[in-house]
Design an enzyme around this catalytic site. Structure first.
Site, PDB file in Angstrom:
ATOM      1  N   CYS A 159       0.807  -1.229   0.000  1.00 50.11           N
ATOM      2  CA  CYS A 159       0.000   0.000   0.000  1.00 50.11           C
ATOM      3  C   CYS A 159       0.835   1.272   0.000  1.00 50.11           C
ATOM      4  O   CYS A 159       0.335   2.339  -0.337  1.00 50.11           O
ATOM      5  CB  CYS A 159      -0.946   0.011   1.191  1.00 50.11           C
ATOM      6  SG  CYS A 159      -2.159  -1.298   1.117  1.00 50.11           S
ATOM      7  N   HIS A 210      -3.338   7.463   3.240  1.00 52.56           N
ATOM      8  CA  HIS A 210      -3.733   6.161   2.689  1.00 52.56           C
ATOM      9  C   HIS A 210      -5.137   5.842   3.194  1.00 52.56           C
ATOM     10  O   HIS A 210      -5.469   6.084   4.357  1.00 52.56           O
ATOM     11  CB  HIS A 210      -2.741   5.099   3.136  1.00 52.56           C
ATOM     12  CG  HIS A 210      -3.129   3.711   2.735  1.00 52.56           C
ATOM     13  ND1 HIS A 210      -3.542   3.404   1.456  1.00 52.56           N
ATOM     14  CD2 HIS A 210      -3.174   2.549   3.441  1.00 52.56           C
ATOM     15  CE1 HIS A 210      -3.814   2.109   1.396  1.00 52.56           C
ATOM     16  NE2 HIS A 210      -3.611   1.564   2.581  1.00 52.56           N
ATOM     17  N   ASN A 251     -10.171   0.398   0.066  1.00 48.94           N
ATOM     18  CA  ASN A 251      -8.704   0.459   0.108  1.00 48.94           C
ATOM     19  C   ASN A 251      -8.161   0.043  -1.259  1.00 48.94           C
ATOM     20  O   ASN A 251      -8.238  -1.119  -1.631  1.00 48.94           O
ATOM     21  CB  ASN A 251      -8.212  -0.484   1.217  1.00 48.94           C
ATOM     22  CG  ASN A 251      -6.705  -0.473   1.371  1.00 48.94           C
ATOM     23  OD1 ASN A 251      -5.982   0.064   0.533  1.00 48.94           O
ATOM     24  ND2 ASN A 251      -6.224  -1.083   2.447  1.00 48.94           N
TER      25      ASN A 251
HETATM   26  O1  UT7 Z   1      -3.821  -1.056   3.716  1.00 52.49           O
HETATM   27  C1  UT7 Z   1      -2.933  -1.886   4.389  1.00 52.49           C
HETATM   28  C2  UT7 Z   1      -3.083  -1.805   5.843  1.00 52.49           C
HETATM   29  N1  UT7 Z   1      -4.354  -2.364   6.239  1.00 52.49           N
HETATM   30  C3  UT7 Z   1      -4.993  -1.798   7.230  1.00 52.49           C
HETATM   31  O2  UT7 Z   1      -4.569  -0.788   7.740  1.00 52.49           O
HETATM   32  C4  UT7 Z   1      -6.226  -2.489   7.776  1.00 52.49           C
HETATM   33  C5  UT7 Z   1      -6.219  -2.417   9.272  1.00 52.49           C
HETATM   34  N2  UT7 Z   1      -7.310  -3.083   9.923  1.00 52.49           N
HETATM   35  C6  UT7 Z   1      -8.602  -2.682   9.869  1.00 52.49           C
HETATM   36  O3  UT7 Z   1      -8.916  -1.761   9.159  1.00 52.49           O
HETATM   37  C7  UT7 Z   1      -9.617  -3.332  10.774  1.00 52.49           C
HETATM   38  O4  UT7 Z   1      -8.920  -4.168  11.692  1.00 52.49           O
HETATM   39  C8  UT7 Z   1     -10.682  -4.168  10.018  1.00 52.49           C
HETATM   40  C9  UT7 Z   1     -11.644  -3.239   9.307  1.00 52.49           C
HETATM   41  C10 UT7 Z   1      -9.985  -5.064   9.021  1.00 52.49           C
HETATM   42  C11 UT7 Z   1     -11.484  -5.025  10.988  1.00 52.49           C
HETATM   43  O5  UT7 Z   1     -12.027  -4.248  12.030  1.00 52.49           O
HETATM   44  P1  UT7 Z   1     -11.889  -4.720  13.545  1.00 52.49           P
HETATM   45  O6  UT7 Z   1     -12.660  -3.769  14.343  1.00 52.49           O
HETATM   46  O7  UT7 Z   1     -10.404  -4.816  13.843  1.00 52.49           O
HETATM   47  O8  UT7 Z   1     -12.609  -6.136  13.554  1.00 52.49           O
HETATM   48  P2  UT7 Z   1     -11.999  -7.574  13.881  1.00 52.49           P
HETATM   49  O9  UT7 Z   1     -11.092  -8.021  12.802  1.00 52.49           O
HETATM   50  O10 UT7 Z   1     -11.451  -7.552  15.275  1.00 52.49           O
HETATM   51  O11 UT7 Z   1     -13.308  -8.474  13.843  1.00 52.49           O
HETATM   52  C12 UT7 Z   1     -14.354  -8.283  14.786  1.00 52.49           C
HETATM   53  C13 UT7 Z   1     -15.454  -9.264  14.496  1.00 52.49           C
HETATM   54  C14 UT7 Z   1     -14.999 -10.715  14.410  1.00 52.49           C
HETATM   55  O12 UT7 Z   1     -15.994 -11.524  15.040  1.00 52.49           O
HETATM   56  P3  UT7 Z   1     -15.743 -12.074  16.531  1.00 52.49           P
HETATM   57  O13 UT7 Z   1     -14.490 -12.887  16.434  1.00 52.49           O
HETATM   58  O14 UT7 Z   1     -15.599 -10.867  17.390  1.00 52.49           O
HETATM   59  O15 UT7 Z   1     -16.981 -12.868  16.758  1.00 52.49           O
HETATM   60  C15 UT7 Z   1     -15.023 -11.014  12.932  1.00 52.49           C
HETATM   61  O16 UT7 Z   1     -15.271 -12.371  12.641  1.00 52.49           O
HETATM   62  O17 UT7 Z   1     -16.094  -8.985  13.244  1.00 52.49           O
HETATM   63  C16 UT7 Z   1     -16.187 -10.184  12.461  1.00 52.49           C
HETATM   64  N3  UT7 Z   1     -16.097  -9.827  11.060  1.00 52.49           N
HETATM   65  C17 UT7 Z   1     -17.159  -9.496  10.303  1.00 52.49           C
HETATM   66  N4  UT7 Z   1     -18.467  -9.407  10.582  1.00 52.49           N
HETATM   67  C18 UT7 Z   1     -19.268  -9.016   9.584  1.00 52.49           C
HETATM   68  C19 UT7 Z   1     -14.976  -9.754  10.279  1.00 52.49           C
HETATM   69  N5  UT7 Z   1     -15.304  -9.364   9.047  1.00 52.49           N
HETATM   70  C20 UT7 Z   1     -16.629  -9.186   9.025  1.00 52.49           C
HETATM   71  C21 UT7 Z   1     -17.545  -8.793   8.024  1.00 52.49           C
HETATM   72  N6  UT7 Z   1     -18.849  -8.707   8.360  1.00 52.49           N
HETATM   73  N7  UT7 Z   1     -17.156  -8.455   6.776  1.00 52.49           N
END
Ligand code: UT7
Length: 322
Positions: free
Chosen positions: A112, A249, A279
């Site tokens: 990225c 970004h 993204n």
């Molecule tokens: O560009 C390169 C660099 N990349 C980034 O900077 C990305 C950085 N990370 C992020 O932007 C965030 O961490 C995400 C948007 C990817 C995820 O957000 P989060 O608040 O960190 O969520 P999480 O990964 O901790 O997931 C929370 C919950 C999980 O369920 P449990 O384990 O709490 O029951 C996931 O299974 O959300 C669930 N989940 C979803 N639910 C509905 C994950 N993806 C989805 C989805 N829809 N698409």
């Protein structure tokens, strides 16, 4: 001698995929995607489109905005994670399509932050007098490397390309750039197969998709970008209050807001495209820049802070007097 942005351009594929479209495909909700990432929709390349075709369109628009013709371009660099082919590199495809001959043409693969690396390299060539008119592109087609059954990654990414033309100037210009990396984080964000690793499995049809431990990436991204903002301002000898626009970004609205807070900048002075574009990896910063230049928000003479963070981890920034 400085390098200065003479023109910007960008390209987004026509097809739009909304969160509602994704609700039909996987177990997700518009509410989850919006609240966790800010994303409402993303653009997706048509089957015949590639990273190079998008790069070529963005480049043409940047050259038109800069008022330069192909015979003036003497350096081409493309930041991308998703080249058309293993080789030749995407920049040579751009070179050929624009009818440019006998110039350096290279790609940098720093995920990225590819555009920030490309910009930093081109800036050095211009400052050293080795180039007089550089085409700098960030382009990616990440929808091609998604596992469309993995809801934690496929909702986040989109396709596109952005470009700038850099020319020498006695007035600034790009004030400073920083590029850096920390390879210890490779397992938090990667694509599992490449050429010298796993190619045979890929050829045999093994399932593969971009892999990310999102919340761990999130924490390192926020901390690194916060440090990067301070480092960049200190390197250029500027204060937070000197920055007119943050052009970050576009991975996640919450990461963008954290960077704005660090700069004490109101969100009105932050260019945000993540809602409409998701993204777009190496394309996201030049896409955001071109958007705010073309809609008149960014004006000549203003000070811009560009920054990006991505797989590796890699990161980069540029402080620019536009
Ligand atoms: O560009 C390169 C660099 N990349 C980034 O900077 C990305 C950085 N990370 C992020 O932007 C965030 O961490 C995400 C948007 C990817 C995820 O957000 P989060 O608040 O960190 O969520 P999480 O990964 O901790 O997931 C929370 C919950 C999980 O369920 P449990 O384990 O709490 O029951 C996931 O299974 O959300 C669930 N989940 C979803 N639910 C509905 C994950 N993806 C989805 C989805 N829809 N698409």
């Amino acid at each position: 001698m400085y390098s200065r942005i003479a023109g910007t351009g960008s390209y987004l594929p026509e097809k739009i995929v909304t969160n509602a479209d994704l609700e039909k495909l996987i177990d997700t909700t518009d509410e989850w995607i919006r609240s966790r990432s800010g994303i409402e929709q993303r653009h997706m390349a048509a089957p015949e489109e590639t990273t190079s075709t998008m790069s070529i369109e963005a480049a043409k628009r940047a050259m038109e905005a800069a008022g330069v013709t192909a015979d003036e371009i003497d350096f081409i660099v493309v930041g991308t994670t998703t080249p058309d082919l293993v080789f030749p590199n995407v920049a040579t495809f751009v070179q050929a399509a624009l009818g440019i001959h006998d110039t350096p043409a290279l790609s940098v693969e720093t995920a990225c932050s590819g555009f920030m690396y490309a910009l930093s390299i081109a800036d050095k060539y211009i400052r050293l007098g080795e180039a007089k008119c550089a085409l700098v592109i960030g382009a990616d087609c990440l929808t091609r490397i998604m596992d469309w059954s993995n809801r934690s990654t496929c909702v986040l990414f989109g396709d596109g390309a952005g470009a700038v033309v850099l020319k020498p100037s006695e007035e600034p210009g790009i004030l400073t750039t920083i590029i850096s990396a920390d390879g210890q984080y490779r397992d938090l964000l990667y694509y599992p197969f490449g050429v010298s690793y796993g190619f045979d499995q890929l050829r045999a049809g093994a399932p593969a998709g971009l892999t990310m431990k999102g919340n761990e990436v999130f924490k390192v991204a926020v901390n690194t970008l916060s440090r990067l903002v301070d480092q960049t301002l200190a390197k250029a000898g500027l204060e937070r209050s000197d920055v007119d626009w943050l052009v970050p970004h576009q991975a996640n609205l919450r990461i963008i807001m954290a960077a704005a807070k660090k700069l004490a900048l109101p969100m009105e002075q932050v260019v945000v495209t993540v809602r409409q574009q998701g993204n777009t990896s190496a394309a996201s910063v030049p896409l955001a820049l071109d958007c705010a230049v073309r809609d008149g928000r960014i004006q000549r003479g203003q000070t811009l802070l560009l920054e990006a963070f991505g797989g590796g981890f890699t990161w980069g920034s540029a402080l620019i007097r536009y």
